[in-house]
Write a protein that holds these residues in place. Structure first.
Motif, PDB file in Angstrom:
ATOM      1  N   PRO A  36       0.844  -1.204   0.000  1.00 10.72           N
ATOM      2  CA  PRO A  36       0.000   0.000   0.000  1.00 10.72           C
ATOM      3  C   PRO A  36       0.876   1.250   0.000  1.00 10.72           C
ATOM      4  CG  PRO A  36      -0.700  -1.546   1.709  1.00 10.72           C
ATOM      5  CD  PRO A  36       0.593  -2.068   1.151  1.00 10.72           C
ATOM      6  N   ARG A  37       0.470   2.262  -0.759  1.00 12.41           N
ATOM      7  CA  ARG A  37       1.263   3.488  -0.889  1.00 12.41           C
ATOM      8  C   ARG A  37       1.562   4.113   0.469  1.00 12.41           C
ATOM      9  NH1 ARG A  37      -0.015   8.834  -0.960  1.00 12.41           N
ATOM     10  NH2 ARG A  37      -2.212   8.407  -1.140  1.00 12.41           N
ATOM     11  N   ALA A  38       0.586   4.154   1.340  1.00 12.52           N
ATOM     12  CA  ALA A  38       0.786   4.779   2.647  1.00 12.52           C
ATOM     13  C   ALA A  38       1.846   4.050   3.462  1.00 12.52           C
ATOM     14  CB  ALA A  38      -0.531   4.829   3.411  1.00 12.52           C
ATOM     15  N   GLY A  39       1.970   2.759   3.263  1.00  9.19           N
ATOM     16  CA  GLY A  39       2.961   1.989   4.003  1.00  9.19           C
ATOM     17  C   GLY A  39       4.387   2.331   3.630  1.00  9.19           C
ATOM     18  N   ALA A  42       5.807   4.950   6.032  1.00  5.45           N
ATOM     19  CA  ALA A  42       6.111   4.371   7.346  1.00  5.45           C
ATOM     20  C   ALA A  42       7.358   3.497   7.272  1.00  5.45           C
ATOM     21  CB  ALA A  42       4.920   3.566   7.859  1.00  5.45           C
ATOM     22  N   VAL A  67      -4.269   6.272  12.007  1.00  6.24           N
ATOM     23  CA  VAL A  67      -3.773   6.152  10.629  1.00  6.24           C
ATOM     24  C   VAL A  67      -2.422   5.446  10.634  1.00  6.24           C
ATOM     25  CG1 VAL A  67      -2.974   7.448   8.604  1.00  6.24           C
ATOM     26  CG2 VAL A  67      -5.042   8.171   9.827  1.00  6.24           C
ATOM     27  N   ALA A  68      -1.532   5.867  11.508  1.00  2.31           N
ATOM     28  CA  ALA A  68      -0.219   5.228  11.614  1.00  2.31           C
ATOM     29  C   ALA A  68      -0.372   3.761  11.981  1.00  2.31           C
ATOM     30  CB  ALA A  68       0.649   5.954  12.635  1.00  2.31           C
ATOM     31  N   ARG A  70      -2.828   1.686  11.269  1.00  3.11           N
ATOM     32  CA  ARG A  70      -3.246   0.914  10.082  1.00  3.11           C
ATOM     33  C   ARG A  70      -2.064   0.687   9.134  1.00  3.11           C
ATOM     34  NH1 ARG A  70      -7.747   4.133  10.642  1.00  3.11           N
ATOM     35  NH2 ARG A  70      -7.074   5.589   9.023  1.00  3.11           N
ATOM     36  N   GLN A  71      -1.271   1.737   8.926  1.00  2.00           N
ATOM     37  CA  GLN A  71      -0.118   1.612   8.032  1.00  2.00           C
ATOM     38  C   GLN A  71       0.878   0.600   8.573  1.00  2.00           C
ATOM     39  OE1 GLN A  71       1.449   5.565   7.420  1.00  2.00           O
ATOM     40  NE2 GLN A  71      -0.436   6.290   6.476  1.00  2.00           N
ATOM     41  N   ALA A  74      -0.301  -3.086   8.383  1.00  2.00           N
ATOM     42  CA  ALA A  74      -0.111  -3.674   7.054  1.00  2.00           C
ATOM     43  C   ALA A  74       1.333  -4.143   6.873  1.00  2.00           C
ATOM     44  CB  ALA A  74      -0.484  -2.671   5.966  1.00  2.00           C
TER      45      ALA A  74
END
Length: 158
Positions: A36-39, A42, A67-68, A70-71, A74
């Motif tokens: 995932p892009r958001a990962g 992180a 939010v952090a 969830r990232q 993953a």
């Protein structure tokens, strides 16, 4: 010195364009790496910071703890990050990259390097240095303004 409205709007438009371009590039890299892009943010943060707590990840990424979480979850599920009990505070959990996470991060940095080399191959070293300085200055100005407004809001709600 006051900033003219036309300049303000041009700056905002340029920042929006930069944000879209960065998001598209990150999405492409994350998709190629099946992450995932958001990962990706992180993951890179943990590469730079080493062992940290979730609250530190959220603060450094400037996102809510949920939010952090969830990232990071993953990344944990993918075997790239592990949660461990903090030695100093047994109630807290620290996060750190696994060996696979470090390898994965290195691959992602290589992809980013390739993209940057391709995108900026006709820029001089000085042009790049100037761009880095200006982008950091813009980010710092916006962060300072945001932090000041947030502190004022917190003061008013007390």
């Amino acid at each position: 010195m006051p900033v003219p409205r036309t300049t303000s709007r041009e700056l905002v438009q340029a920042l929006e364009e930069l944000s879209r371009a960065q998001r598209e590039a990150a999405t492409r890299i994350a998709r190629d790496l099946d992450l995932p892009r958001a990962g990706l943010g992180a993951l890179h943060l943990l590469t730079r910071c080493g062992r940290v707590q979730l609250g530190d990840v959220a603060a450094k990424l400037r996102v809510d703890v949920s939010v952090a979480s969830r990232q990071v979850s993953a990344l944990v599920d993918a075997g790239l990050v592990r949660r461990t009990v903090d030695d100093d505070d047994r109630r807290a959990r620290t996060l750190e990259l696994t060996d696979a996470g470090r390898e994965f991060a290195e691959v992602s940095f290589d992809r980013i390097d390739d993209l940057v080399v391709d995108a900026f191959s006709d820029w001089s070293d000085q042009d790049l240095a100037d761009a880095i300085t200006r982008i950091r200055s813009v980010a710092a100005a916006l962060v300072t303004t945001h932090d000041r407004a947030q502190a004022q809001e917190e003061t008013l709600t007390r």
